[in-house]
Design a protein around this motif. Structure first.
Motif, PDB file in Angstrom:
ATOM      1  N   ARG A  27       9.910   5.471 -87.412  1.00  0.00           N
ATOM      2  CA  ARG A  27       9.330   5.609 -86.067  1.00  0.00           C
ATOM      3  C   ARG A  27       9.743   6.937 -85.439  1.00  0.00           C
ATOM      4  O   ARG A  27       8.926   7.606 -84.784  1.00  0.00           O
ATOM      5  CB  ARG A  27       9.767   4.444 -85.184  1.00  0.00           C
ATOM      6  CG  ARG A  27       9.062   3.133 -85.494  1.00  0.00           C
ATOM      7  CD  ARG A  27       9.265   2.114 -84.394  1.00  0.00           C
ATOM      8  NE  ARG A  27      10.642   1.656 -84.316  1.00  0.00           N
ATOM      9  CZ  ARG A  27      11.128   0.624 -85.012  1.00  0.00           C
ATOM     10  NH1 ARG A  27      10.342  -0.052 -85.842  1.00  0.00           N
ATOM     11  NH2 ARG A  27      12.392   0.255 -84.875  1.00  0.00           N
ATOM     12  N   GLU A  28      10.996   7.324 -85.640  1.00  0.00           N
ATOM     13  CA  GLU A  28      11.448   8.598 -85.079  1.00  0.00           C
ATOM     14  C   GLU A  28      10.768   9.774 -85.778  1.00  0.00           C
ATOM     15  O   GLU A  28      10.435  10.780 -85.140  1.00  0.00           O
ATOM     16  CB  GLU A  28      12.974   8.700 -85.187  1.00  0.00           C
ATOM     17  CG  GLU A  28      13.581   9.870 -84.444  1.00  0.00           C
ATOM     18  CD  GLU A  28      13.479   9.761 -82.926  1.00  0.00           C
ATOM     19  OE1 GLU A  28      14.159  10.548 -82.242  1.00  0.00           O
ATOM     20  OE2 GLU A  28      12.723   8.906 -82.408  1.00  0.00           O
ATOM     21  N   PRO A  34      13.220   1.985 -88.247  1.00  0.00           N
ATOM     22  CA  PRO A  34      13.528   2.770 -87.039  1.00  0.00           C
ATOM     23  C   PRO A  34      13.515   4.278 -87.297  1.00  0.00           C
ATOM     24  O   PRO A  34      13.071   5.058 -86.445  1.00  0.00           O
ATOM     25  CB  PRO A  34      14.928   2.281 -86.644  1.00  0.00           C
ATOM     26  CG  PRO A  34      15.045   0.921 -87.253  1.00  0.00           C
ATOM     27  CD  PRO A  34      14.283   1.003 -88.543  1.00  0.00           C
ATOM     28  N   PHE A  35      13.983   4.696 -88.461  1.00  0.00           N
ATOM     29  CA  PHE A  35      13.942   6.120 -88.806  1.00  0.00           C
ATOM     30  C   PHE A  35      12.503   6.595 -88.943  1.00  0.00           C
ATOM     31  O   PHE A  35      12.142   7.681 -88.463  1.00  0.00           O
ATOM     32  CB  PHE A  35      14.718   6.357 -90.097  1.00  0.00           C
ATOM     33  CG  PHE A  35      14.618   7.766 -90.622  1.00  0.00           C
ATOM     34  CD1 PHE A  35      15.022   8.848 -89.846  1.00  0.00           C
ATOM     35  CD2 PHE A  35      14.125   8.015 -91.896  1.00  0.00           C
ATOM     36  CE1 PHE A  35      14.934  10.150 -90.330  1.00  0.00           C
ATOM     37  CE2 PHE A  35      14.032   9.304 -92.390  1.00  0.00           C
ATOM     38  CZ  PHE A  35      14.435  10.378 -91.604  1.00  0.00           C
ATOM     39  N   THR A  71      18.049   7.729 -85.836  1.00  0.00           N
ATOM     40  CA  THR A  71      16.975   7.197 -84.993  1.00  0.00           C
ATOM     41  C   THR A  71      16.872   7.901 -83.647  1.00  0.00           C
ATOM     42  O   THR A  71      16.044   7.519 -82.824  1.00  0.00           O
ATOM     43  CB  THR A  71      17.218   5.700 -84.747  1.00  0.00           C
ATOM     44  OG1 THR A  71      18.546   5.523 -84.235  1.00  0.00           O
ATOM     45  CG2 THR A  71      17.072   4.921 -86.040  1.00  0.00           C
ATOM     46  N   GLU A  72      17.689   8.945 -83.425  1.00  0.00           N
ATOM     47  CA  GLU A  72      17.702   9.616 -82.123  1.00  0.00           C
ATOM     48  C   GLU A  72      17.777  11.122 -82.311  1.00  0.00           C
ATOM     49  O   GLU A  72      18.832  11.733 -82.162  1.00  0.00           O
ATOM     50  CB  GLU A  72      18.883   9.128 -81.275  1.00  0.00           C
ATOM     51  CG  GLU A  72      18.831   7.646 -80.948  1.00  0.00           C
ATOM     52  CD  GLU A  72      20.047   7.185 -80.166  1.00  0.00           C
ATOM     53  OE1 GLU A  72      20.791   8.041 -79.632  1.00  0.00           O
ATOM     54  OE2 GLU A  72      20.270   5.959 -80.104  1.00  0.00           O
TER      55      GLU A  72
END
Length: 256
Positions: free
Chosen positions: A116-117, A113-114, A88-89
């Motif tokens: 969105r990244e 979340p993945f 996620t970052e």
């Protein structure tokens, strides 16, 4: 990933030595579809098997993994920038990544979340490619029966629940963007018996069984395989069909 569990830290060095590489044709095909070749992101790179293949086609490859142990064991390659980071970052600028690959790891992720990244870092018309491989095949019925029994029976209680996604080819995992048709790819290795056993030792279920019981689930198998293999230094072809899913983000590539 909601809370990261490092299933492979105990075998990170062996993972780097014994896990098979991916077919070069896979990376050539993905690069031919990418909107540019400036930057690819190999997410959950492990010890860099996919990142090294991407480096043949992209000017720069970001190779990230949440496991410090895996990144420490990764092989340095020109053009590959290894970083410890969760899925996620991504340490990339908005809209800068042409291709995101996830090799044999998507089943560990928390999807939203993945995703969105992905939407943040992918270029217009950028690609997501995720693949998995399950049971290996030697083409020898007696050997394959022993390997199936190890996977399904001996190690059955020790596989993480996410393993089911690998075995069904990621068919039930939601992916963002427009799906693309994909060719068939497979991995092939020519291994002797010690090399095969080295690969089996990297399975997460083997590590979990050893840690929990203090017993080696490969000990009996090694003897049974040896009885049917012949000369342990004799090489046999080992094959894994790849289950590949590729999607494309919206937008036109910058050079269009």
């Amino acid at each position: 990933m909601t809370s990261f569990t490092d299933h492979f830290a105990p075998v990170a060095a062996d993972y780097g030595r014994h896990r098979p590489g991916y077919p070069p044709a896979l990376f050539a095909w993905l690069a031919s579809l990418a909107p540019h070749q400036a930057l690819a992101w190999d997410c959950a790179t492990g010890t860099g098997q996919a990142a090294r293949g991407l480096a043949e086609h992209f000017q720069r490859v970001l190779a990230t993994d949440a496991s410090n142990a895996q990144i420490r064991a990764a092989e340095a390659v020109p053009g590959v920038d290894y970083r410890v980071a969760p899925a996620t970052e991504c340490p990339a600028d908005d809209g800068s990544v042409a291709l995101v690959t996830v090799a044999q790891a998507l089943h560990w992720f928390n999807g939203d979340p993945f995703h969105r990244e992905l939407r943040r870092v992918l270029s217009p018309a950028g690609l997501l490619a995720a693949w998995s491989y399950g049971r290996l095949e030697t083409g020898e019925p007696a050997l394959d029966a022993l390997l199936r029994a190890l996977h399904d029976e001996t190690l059955g209680p020790w596989w993480p629940s996410e393993r089911r996604h690998v075995l069904n080819g990621y068919r039930d995992l939601a992916l963002p963007f427009e799906p693309l048709e994909t060719p068939d790819f497979a991995m092939h290795c020519h291994w002797n018996l010690p090399q095969l056993l080295g690969y089996l030792s990297t399975w997460s279920a083997v590590a979990r069984c050893r840690q929990a019981t203090g017993q080696d689930p490969l000990a009996d198998l090694a003897a049974a395989l040896a009885a049917r293999w012949g000369d342990p230094e004799q090489s046999r072809t080992v094959r894994w069909p790849l289950s590949l899913r590729v999607t494309r983000a919206s937008g036109a590539p910058a050079h269009a």
